[in-house]
Design an enzyme around this catalytic site. Sequence first.
Site, PDB file in Angstrom:
ATOM      1  N   HIS A 149       0.865  -1.326   0.009  1.00  0.00           N
ATOM      2  CA  HIS A 149      -0.202   0.095   0.000  1.00  0.00           C
ATOM      3  C   HIS A 149       0.781   1.183  -0.052  1.00  0.00           C
ATOM      4  CE1 HIS A 149      -2.412  -3.095   2.407  1.00  0.00           C
ATOM      5  NE2 HIS A 149      -3.455  -2.361   2.199  1.00  0.00           N
TER       6      HIS A 149
ATOM      7  N   ASP B 103       2.351   1.935   3.349  1.00  0.00           N
ATOM      8  CA  ASP B 103       3.227   1.234   3.767  1.00  0.00           C
ATOM      9  C   ASP B 103       4.755   1.488   3.605  1.00  0.00           C
ATOM     10  OD1 ASP B 103       1.171  -0.602   4.158  1.00  0.00           O
ATOM     11  OD2 ASP B 103       1.564  -1.745   2.538  1.00  0.00           O
TER      12      ASP B 103
END
Length: 442
Positions: free
Chosen positions: A107, A110
């Site tokens: 993501h 992240d």
Amino acid sequence: MGIVTGEKEFFKGIGQIKYEGPQSDNPLAFRWYDADKVIAGKPMKDHLRFACAYWHSFCGNGADPFGEPTHIFPWSLKDDAIERAKDKMDAAFEFITKMNLPFYCFHDVDIVDYTNDINENDRRLQTMVGYAKQKQEDSGVKLLWGTSNLFSNRRYMNGAATNPNFHVLAHAGTQVKAALDATIALGGENYVFWGGREGYMTLLNTDMKREQEHLAKFLHTAKDYARKQGFNGNFFIEPKPCEPTKHQYDYDAATVLGFLQKYGLIDDFKLNLEVNHATLAGHTFQHDLQVAADAGLLGSIDANRGDYQNGWDTDQFPNDITEVTEYMLIILQAGGFGGGGINFDAKIRRNSTDPADLFYAHIGGMDIFARALVIADNILQKSDYKKIRADRYASFDSGAGKDFEAGKLSLEDLRKYAVENGEPETISGKQEYLENLINRYI
Ligand code: XUL
Ligand code: CO
């Protein structure tokens, strides 16, 4: 592919994980995953296309609703967001290359911490995309898919693409644009949409029809943008029935297929199915795999497992050989994944606090899929499994049954056939025979 570390080695004392075969008692070796071994016409690594999930392995810290973090990572200590993100990426690529994982997934949030400043986020992400590009080049590791986290920030509490407030939807679009740009720049092969907040908590405040129309429009808008930027990969929708939202719109494979069909998205989107999401929807994972496979839209999977004693998404690593063999039977017969692979959307337990635990978890997951691949291939090649299934439908292969399939029989014809042929014979479904057959090949 060799080990790629940064300035510092984070997983000291653990080297390249290698295939040593079923007789090995080395817990830091593969017993089944032999990347280049050819099964059913291609190397294991090309069937399985394993990916590391950045979020669980490098961002999740072991915290749960009742307790503080237990995983205090040495790559999360620096004060500066970019320096911290670089350390994390060094650790990630060290782990991924030591594990011989060919892919990773992330993501946006992240990779580097997000702020509420859009321009700063773009700068951060672009810096880290440059860093990741170099890591990918050095290692040969590729990006299986990117995605944007449209569920953690408090602005998404009433949904992202389905938020009743257009202003929030615009922020979701902003994030998707940046995440698509990052995915494309890194040669990502696919892009995932998981709608954790796309659904409702109560219908009392929700115009479901309007929200679903917004979701479809949002997906079209994202798809058109990515295609314009030259992205040729697949878009995947990842179904889940609930959690965090009470009722999510992408409930299960069948629901998503209907949605894609209804809104003209079926040519660009496939499914990314997750084991524990299917079980939360009241299905076996095999069921959702078969639904997607039958539609020709089995794109990718998020491998994990739930816990039979509770009803939430525990994201444990897969370890049941019978179940995983049944998955591989369906995946092999479907001709493999449509552009995706096997992403370990799974996390080590809160009290798994040794650096080696992350290795054991992935070794176990990779080995069980590799072993299941071999078993499933044997079942398909050597047993009467396929024949038994085909024979159950033999009455449709000729005569009146064939005419029915061809649409040639009326209801009156069916009555005439029943009258002429009397009571049907009792035919066994052979369930126990087939269950034993699977066990025989395990
Ligand atoms: C949540 C989940 C996500 C998606 C990507 O249950 O599975 O991690 O895979 O957003
Ligand atoms: Co997932």
